[in-house]
Design a protein around this motif. Sequence first.
Motif: not given
Length: 420
Positions: A288-293, A310-311, A336-337, A348-349
């Motif tokens: 859910l907040y994936a960043g750069v994976g 990721e936003v 947006r999460a 869900v992570i």
Amino acid sequence: MRHEGKIEGMSNDGLGVLRGGDGEVYVPFTYPGDRVKVKRTKRRFGRKIALDFELLGESPLRQGARCPYFGTCGGCLWQGLKYKEQLRLKRGLFERATGISAEIKGSPKVWGFRNVSNFIVTTSGIGLKKYGAPLEVENLEECPVFSKHTPGYLRALRDFLRETGLRPWDLRRRTGEVHYLQVREGKFTGDVMVNIIAHVEPQEEVLEAFKDYFSFADSLYWSVKRDERDDPRGDAQLVAGEPYIRERAEDVTYLIHPKGFFQTNSYALPLLLKAVEDFTEGEKVLDLYAGVGTFGVYLSKRGFEVEGVEVNPFAVEMAKKNTELNGVNAEFHVGRAEETLIGEYDTVIVDPPRKGLKEAAELLIKSGVENVVYVSCNPRAFRLDYENHLKKAYRVEEAVLVDMFPHTPHVEAVIKLVRR
């Protein structure tokens, strides 16, 4: 007023606590069992912080610090503490903040482990800020927690400034030209990225000098900073070399760019990734907040069906590049999460920013997802999320701590939540 006595405990932010008749004094760079005499204090955020103190007797928990700047540099409050005691205290601070007892995994390396360092470049020195003194800088020649090559990086910068005549940043007047030197290392690839953050567009002769003095780097960036905020951010422009450097964690390769966040401890990162994998149930995973994976690509490599949200559009672009580079099928989207429609996922992570989940926590409660893996470097934010929201639908089943930040009071937590 002077305060004298034994340090009896640690604050949540890693300061020794000295208790006396007129209240508590918080003493940096001290540990339980130290005897101290505090000569001068200041009040900050409702607490008395020691500015000047004398160490009268050493705690048995102490060790000799490797860094010559320990005790003034703000980078490592706990470098004078034996590493096994650092881990024990981190477990205790986490349990005190959250009520959760958790195993802790130490960093495989406690020196030279950081893969990035931001050296502030000022009229009073080049290095890191002194503890508790936002306008004072420790003028460094080395940094053993970052890299054995630090002396060469800093020497190259000083020579570059001397030749070009570019002015360091003045913290008080907020004027100058060069503000930060950011260096990133791929600990498992040997790649080096150098990024100068400056308040000016570089002239051609400046760029030539930059390339000459930092010819050892695989990637050179010049980032133009268009504000006076004291942070290492700017509009990154590639000057020479590759647009990315690479880092490996187990069998996964990640691309690193000045604009992308990447975990700072390359050696402990596999422990963090494995902890997330161990807590992940089923097949379908939402990052859910994936960043750069970082998590999503790793899990996809292990057969999970991963979708990431990721936003930050640039981070999503990087996540897609990391997906392609590793030959996996994870999908990443901009969003947006707190506005994500959470469908039929097994796990869900969430790895939220330091402020925590807030509104997104209610989405998880309503989603019906059975398993949540919460990754956090801020135990107080997790506690607020859990007590105010997640506790309605989830219980803590298990947790593990990973020491991504040796010689500091910080720790990364991976917490498994299951639906009640």
